[in-house]
Motif scaffolding. Structure first.
Motif, PDB file in Angstrom:
ATOM      1  N   GLN A  62      -6.482  -6.971 148.870  1.00 44.87           N
ATOM      2  CA  GLN A  62      -7.214  -6.128 147.932  1.00 44.87           C
ATOM      3  C   GLN A  62      -6.347  -4.999 147.356  1.00 44.87           C
ATOM      4  O   GLN A  62      -6.855  -4.115 146.679  1.00 44.87           O
ATOM      5  N   LYS A  63      -5.060  -5.029 147.613  1.00 42.72           N
ATOM      6  CA  LYS A  63      -4.177  -3.925 147.235  1.00 42.72           C
ATOM      7  C   LYS A  63      -4.301  -3.569 145.752  1.00 42.72           C
ATOM      8  O   LYS A  63      -4.489  -2.406 145.386  1.00 42.72           O
ATOM      9  N   THR A  64      -4.191  -4.559 144.887  1.00 43.62           N
ATOM     10  CA  THR A  64      -4.226  -4.271 143.453  1.00 43.62           C
ATOM     11  C   THR A  64      -5.607  -3.811 143.011  1.00 43.62           C
ATOM     12  O   THR A  64      -5.740  -2.975 142.121  1.00 43.62           O
ATOM     13  N   ALA A  65      -6.646  -4.339 143.634  1.00 42.49           N
ATOM     14  CA  ALA A  65      -8.008  -3.888 143.313  1.00 42.49           C
ATOM     15  C   ALA A  65      -8.168  -2.415 143.672  1.00 42.49           C
ATOM     16  O   ALA A  65      -8.720  -1.630 142.886  1.00 42.49           O
ATOM     17  N   ILE A  66      -7.694  -2.035 144.851  1.00 38.62           N
ATOM     18  CA  ILE A  66      -7.793  -0.632 145.262  1.00 38.62           C
ATOM     19  C   ILE A  66      -7.010   0.258 144.309  1.00 38.62           C
ATOM     20  O   ILE A  66      -7.478   1.349 143.920  1.00 38.62           O
ATOM     21  N   GLU A  67      -5.836  -0.184 143.901  1.00 40.65           N
ATOM     22  CA  GLU A  67      -5.039   0.604 142.953  1.00 40.65           C
ATOM     23  C   GLU A  67      -5.793   0.800 141.643  1.00 40.65           C
ATOM     24  O   GLU A  67      -5.757   1.881 141.041  1.00 40.65           O
ATOM     25  N   SER A  68      -6.496  -0.242 141.211  1.00 35.73           N
ATOM     26  CA  SER A  68      -7.304  -0.128 139.996  1.00 35.73           C
ATOM     27  C   SER A  68      -8.460   0.846 140.205  1.00 35.73           C
ATOM     28  O   SER A  68      -8.764   1.684 139.341  1.00 35.73           O
ATOM     29  N   PHE A  69      -9.105   0.767 141.370  1.00 34.17           N
ATOM     30  CA  PHE A  69     -10.191   1.698 141.680  1.00 34.17           C
ATOM     31  C   PHE A  69      -9.689   3.140 141.678  1.00 34.17           C
ATOM     32  O   PHE A  69     -10.377   4.048 141.201  1.00 34.17           O
ATOM     33  N   VAL A  70      -8.513   3.360 142.242  1.00 34.86           N
ATOM     34  CA  VAL A  70      -7.968   4.718 142.331  1.00 34.86           C
ATOM     35  C   VAL A  70      -7.758   5.310 140.945  1.00 34.86           C
ATOM     36  O   VAL A  70      -8.051   6.492 140.702  1.00 34.86           O
ATOM     37  N   GLN A  71      -7.267   4.515 140.011  1.00 34.66           N
ATOM     38  CA  GLN A  71      -7.053   5.011 138.653  1.00 34.66           C
ATOM     39  C   GLN A  71      -8.356   5.503 138.033  1.00 34.66           C
ATOM     40  O   GLN A  71      -8.405   6.567 137.408  1.00 34.66           O
ATOM     41  N   VAL A  72      -9.416   4.720 138.215  1.00 35.00           N
ATOM     42  CA  VAL A  72     -10.714   5.116 137.662  1.00 35.00           C
ATOM     43  C   VAL A  72     -11.257   6.333 138.409  1.00 35.00           C
ATOM     44  O   VAL A  72     -11.843   7.240 137.806  1.00 35.00           O
ATOM     45  N   TYR A  73     -11.064   6.365 139.718  1.00 31.07           N
ATOM     46  CA  TYR A  73     -11.503   7.490 140.543  1.00 31.07           C
ATOM     47  C   TYR A  73     -10.837   8.787 140.084  1.00 31.07           C
ATOM     48  O   TYR A  73     -11.493   9.841 139.982  1.00 31.07           O
ATOM     49  N   GLN A  74      -9.565   8.720 139.801  1.00 28.92           N
ATOM     50  CA  GLN A  74      -8.841   9.908 139.354  1.00 28.92           C
ATOM     51  C   GLN A  74      -9.347  10.397 137.997  1.00 28.92           C
ATOM     52  O   GLN A  74      -9.358  11.591 137.719  1.00 28.92           O
ATOM     53  N   GLN A  75      -9.765   9.459 137.154  1.00 25.73           N
ATOM     54  CA  GLN A  75     -10.329   9.837 135.860  1.00 25.73           C
ATOM     55  C   GLN A  75     -11.705  10.466 136.025  1.00 25.73           C
ATOM     56  O   GLN A  75     -12.064  11.415 135.316  1.00 25.73           O
ATOM     57  N   LYS A  76     -12.466   9.929 136.962  1.00 26.81           N
ATOM     58  CA  LYS A  76     -13.840  10.393 137.161  1.00 26.81           C
ATOM     59  C   LYS A  76     -13.882  11.721 137.914  1.00 26.81           C
ATOM     60  O   LYS A  76     -14.701  12.595 137.611  1.00 26.81           O
ATOM     61  N   CYS A  77     -13.003  11.858 138.912  1.00 26.45           N
ATOM     62  CA  CYS A  77     -12.965  13.065 139.745  1.00 26.45           C
ATOM     63  C   CYS A  77     -11.586  13.704 139.609  1.00 26.45           C
ATOM     64  O   CYS A  77     -10.633  13.287 140.289  1.00 26.45           O
ATOM     65  N   LYS A  78     -11.462  14.654 138.737  1.00 23.57           N
ATOM     66  CA  LYS A  78     -10.174  15.277 138.449  1.00 23.57           C
ATOM     67  C   LYS A  78      -9.591  15.907 139.716  1.00 23.57           C
ATOM     68  O   LYS A  78     -10.278  16.631 140.437  1.00 23.57           O
ATOM     69  N   GLY A  79      -8.328  15.617 139.974  1.00 18.76           N
ATOM     70  CA  GLY A  79      -7.649  16.153 141.135  1.00 18.76           C
ATOM     71  C   GLY A  79      -7.845  15.348 142.404  1.00 18.76           C
ATOM     72  O   GLY A  79      -7.215  15.628 143.419  1.00 18.76           O
ATOM     73  N   ALA A  80      -8.692  14.332 142.354  1.00 17.49           N
ATOM     74  CA  ALA A  80      -8.941  13.497 143.532  1.00 17.49           C
ATOM     75  C   ALA A  80      -7.908  12.377 143.616  1.00 17.49           C
ATOM     76  O   ALA A  80      -7.326  11.957 142.607  1.00 17.49           O
ATOM     77  N   ASP A  81      -7.697  11.878 144.825  1.00 23.19           N
ATOM     78  CA  ASP A  81      -6.727  10.798 145.003  1.00 23.19           C
ATOM     79  C   ASP A  81      -7.059  10.054 146.289  1.00 23.19           C
ATOM     80  O   ASP A  81      -7.740  10.570 147.181  1.00 23.19           O
ATOM     81  N   LEU A  82      -6.575   8.817 146.367  1.00 17.09           N
ATOM     82  CA  LEU A  82      -6.655   8.026 147.581  1.00 17.09           C
ATOM     83  C   LEU A  82      -5.328   7.318 147.776  1.00 17.09           C
ATOM     84  O   LEU A  82      -4.836   6.656 146.863  1.00 17.09           O
ATOM     85  N   ALA A  83      -4.738   7.465 148.958  1.00 20.63           N
ATOM     86  CA  ALA A  83      -3.514   6.758 149.309  1.00 20.63           C
ATOM     87  C   ALA A  83      -3.893   5.538 150.134  1.00 20.63           C
ATOM     88  O   ALA A  83      -4.571   5.666 151.159  1.00 20.63           O
ATOM     89  N   TYR A  84      -3.472   4.350 149.669  1.00 21.84           N
ATOM     90  CA  TYR A  84      -3.825   3.112 150.369  1.00 21.84           C
ATOM     91  C   TYR A  84      -2.562   2.414 150.849  1.00 21.84           C
ATOM     92  O   TYR A  84      -1.672   2.087 150.061  1.00 21.84           O
ATOM     93  N   ASN A  85      -2.487   2.163 152.149  1.00 23.32           N
ATOM     94  CA  ASN A  85      -1.368   1.452 152.757  1.00 23.32           C
ATOM     95  C   ASN A  85      -1.790   0.016 153.024  1.00 23.32           C
ATOM     96  O   ASN A  85      -2.613  -0.242 153.898  1.00 23.32           O
ATOM     97  N   ALA A  86      -1.240  -0.925 152.267  1.00 27.68           N
ATOM     98  CA  ALA A  86      -1.612  -2.336 152.396  1.00 27.68           C
ATOM     99  C   ALA A  86      -0.849  -2.971 153.557  1.00 27.68           C
ATOM    100  O   ALA A  86       0.039  -3.805 153.379  1.00 27.68           O
ATOM    101  N   SER A  87      -1.222  -2.590 154.766  1.00 26.34           N
ATOM    102  CA  SER A  87      -0.503  -3.001 155.963  1.00 26.34           C
ATOM    103  C   SER A  87      -1.078  -4.253 156.607  1.00 26.34           C
ATOM    104  O   SER A  87      -0.532  -4.761 157.583  1.00 26.34           O
ATOM    105  N   GLY A  88      -2.182  -4.766 156.088  1.00 26.32           N
ATOM    106  CA  GLY A  88      -2.849  -5.919 156.673  1.00 26.32           C
ATOM    107  C   GLY A  88      -4.148  -5.530 157.345  1.00 26.32           C
ATOM    108  O   GLY A  88      -4.347  -4.388 157.772  1.00 26.32           O
ATOM    109  N   SER A  89      -5.052  -6.496 157.457  1.00 28.54           N
ATOM    110  CA  SER A  89      -6.394  -6.225 157.972  1.00 28.54           C
ATOM    111  C   SER A  89      -6.389  -5.708 159.401  1.00 28.54           C
ATOM    112  O   SER A  89      -7.151  -4.793 159.749  1.00 28.54           O
TER     113      SER A  89
END
Length: 374
Positions: A62-89
Motif C-alpha cells: 500500500q506504499k504508493t496509496a499511502i503516499e497519495s493519501f498523504v498528499q491530499v492530507y497535507q492539502q486538507k490539513c495545512k502543516g500536517a504530515d504522516l511518515a510511512y515506513n513500508a517495512s512489510g506487514s
C-alpha cells in the motif's frame, strides 16, 4: 512502487467492473458504486486540530496509496504530515503493538493465535484494536519464461509449484493446462518473500483453499513452501524474477507490471481466467465481513475457493490497524483526520496510483469505524 503508468488500466476497475456494493458486507478493491474513476463525493468534515506529525509503518503493497493519501492530507490539513515506513506487514504489526507508530499497515488482520490481538489491546490501553481495510488489489502469479507469455495454472498446480512437488516447467501437470504452449525442460525457480508479509499470508490462504489438498503447509506471514530463493518486500521478489529465466513468484499486480513479468491465468474450475479489473471485480462481489462491529475483517475464503466462471480469486486487502480507544486526544484527532481524508478525498487519485477506489457503500462502513475512534 511507481505504478502511475498503469492508472489507465486500473482505472477501469472503478469504471464499474469492481462494483463492490454487491459485497453484502465488505467490498474490497474497486471503484465507485455507480462507476467512474473517482470515489463518491464526500461532505465529511475533517478536524485538523490534532498533532501535526503522525508515524505509521507496514505493508509495502500500500506504499504508493499511502503516499497519495498523504498528499491530499497535507492539502486538507495545512502543516500536517504522516511518515510511512513500508517495512512489510509483520514489522508494521510489531511496531504498532510496541507503540512505536500511531497505526500499522498490514495485508492480513491481526492474528489472535499469534497473540497479536491481545498485544494490540495492551498497546491500546486495554481497548481492542480495529482492522480497517483501505487499499485493495489483486495478487499475480508472476513468472519469466522465455517463449511462454500465455500460461494457465490451477490452485492445485500452483500449490505443487510452490511446495516443490512440480519442479520442471514441462511437468505433465502444467502441460495438461497448457496444451498449446511450448513448455521448456527447465527447472522452476521459486522466489518468495523472505520478510513477514501479508501478501504471503493471503497467497498461502488461497493455496490452502483452492489446491484440493495439494497445499498442506498452512498459511501465515512467513512462506512455508520449504524451497526457493527469498527476497525482501514486493519490489525485491519482482526484480528477482525479472532477472532469472524460469523464475516464478506471487506479488501484487502492479509490481508484476512494473517489472514486465508475465502473469499466469488461473483455472479455478470454470476455465482459465485472466487477471483483469473485470474478473477481479466479479470475484470480490462475494466478499463479506467476519469481524464484529467496527472491526472490518474480511472473510475471503469463499473467494479463494470459488469455482465460479470468470472470477479471478487471488485478491489482497490492506488494513490500517488502529486503536478503537487509548490514544491521547491529539493523536486520536490526527489519526481520525488522516483516515477520513484517505477514505474520502484521497480515493480520487487511487486509480492513477494503481489501486481501486472504495465504493460508496463500503466507504460508509469505513467512515463509521473512523468516527468511532476515541
Amino acid at each position: 512502487m511507481k505504478i502511475q503508468r498503469h492508472g489507465a488500466t486500473l482505472g477501469l476497475i472503478a469504471a464499474g467492473a469492481l462494483l463492490l456494493t454487491a459485497c453484502g458486507s465488505d467490498n474490497n478493491a474497486p471503484a465507485g458504486a455507480t462507476g467512474g474513476a473517482s470515489a463518491p463525493a464526500s461532505a465529511e468534515q475533517v478536524d485538523c486540530t490534532g498533532k501535526a506529525k503522525l508515524n505509521a509503518e507496514g505493508s509495502s503493497a500500500q506504499k504508493t496509496a499511502i503516499e497519495s493519501f498523504v498528499q491530499v492530507y497535507q492539502q486538507k490539513c495545512k502543516g500536517a504530515d504522516l511518515a510511512y515506513n513500508a517495512s512489510g506487514s509483520g514489522a508494521g504489526v510489531k511496531q504498532f503493538n510496541a507503540a512505536q507508530v500511531d497505526f500499522g499497515g498490514s495485508d492480513s488482520p491481526l492474528s489472535k493465535d499469534k497473540g497479536e490481538v491481545d498485544a494490540a489491546a495492551t498497546r491500546c490501553q486495554s481497548n481492542p484494536a480495529w482492522n480497517i481495510p483501505l487499499v485493495f488489489g489483486p495478487v499475480a502469479i508472476s513468472y519469466k519464461l522465455d517463449g511462454v507469455t500465455d500460461l494457465t495454472v490451477s490452485g492445485e498446480v500452483a500449490a505443487k509449484i510452490f511446495n516443490g512437488t512440480v519442479k520442471k516447467w514441462n511437468d505433465p501437470a502444467i502441460a495438461a493446462l497448457n496444451s498449446s504452449a511450448k513448455l521448456p525442460d527447465k527447472d522452476i525457480t521459486v522466489v518468495y518473500r523472505s520478510d513477514e508479509s501479508g501478501t504471503t499470508d493471503n497467497f498461502q490462504k488461497y493455496l490452502t483453499a483452492a489446491s484440493k489438498g495439494a497445499w498442506t503447509q498452512g498459511d501465515g506471514k512467513a512462506f512455508k513452501g520449504g524451497l526457493g530463493e527469498g527476497k525482501e518486500k514486493s519490489a525485491g521478489v519482482a526484480q528477482a524474477v525479472a532477472s532469472v529465466d524460469g523464475a516464478v513468484t506471487y506479488v501484487e499486480w502492479s509490481f508484476a507490471q512494473d517489472n514486465k513479468l508475465s502473469v499466469a491465468k488461473i483455472d479455478n474450475g470454470g476455465g482459465a481466467v485472466e487477471l483483469t479489473p473485470e474478473t477481479v471485480g466479479k470475484a470480490i462481489d462475494g466478499a463479506k465481513i467476519k469481524g464484529e462491529g467496527n472491526d472490518l475483517v474480511l472473510d475471503l475464503n469463499s473467494i479463494y475457493a470459488s469455482t465460479a466462471a470468470g472470477t479471478y480469486p487471488l485478491i489482497l486487502a490492506t488494513y490500517e490497524i488502529v486503536c478503537s480507544k487509548g490514544y491521547d486526544a491529539d493523536t486520536a484527532k490526527a489519526v481520525k483526520a488522516f483516515l477520513t481524508v484517505a477514505a474520502t478525498d484521497g480515493q480520487a487519485g487511487l486509480s492513477d496510483a494503481g489501486y481501486a477506489p472504495l465504493p460508496k457503500a463500503f466507504q460508509d462502513k469505513i467512515l463509521t469505524a473512523i468516527k468511532a475512534i476515541a
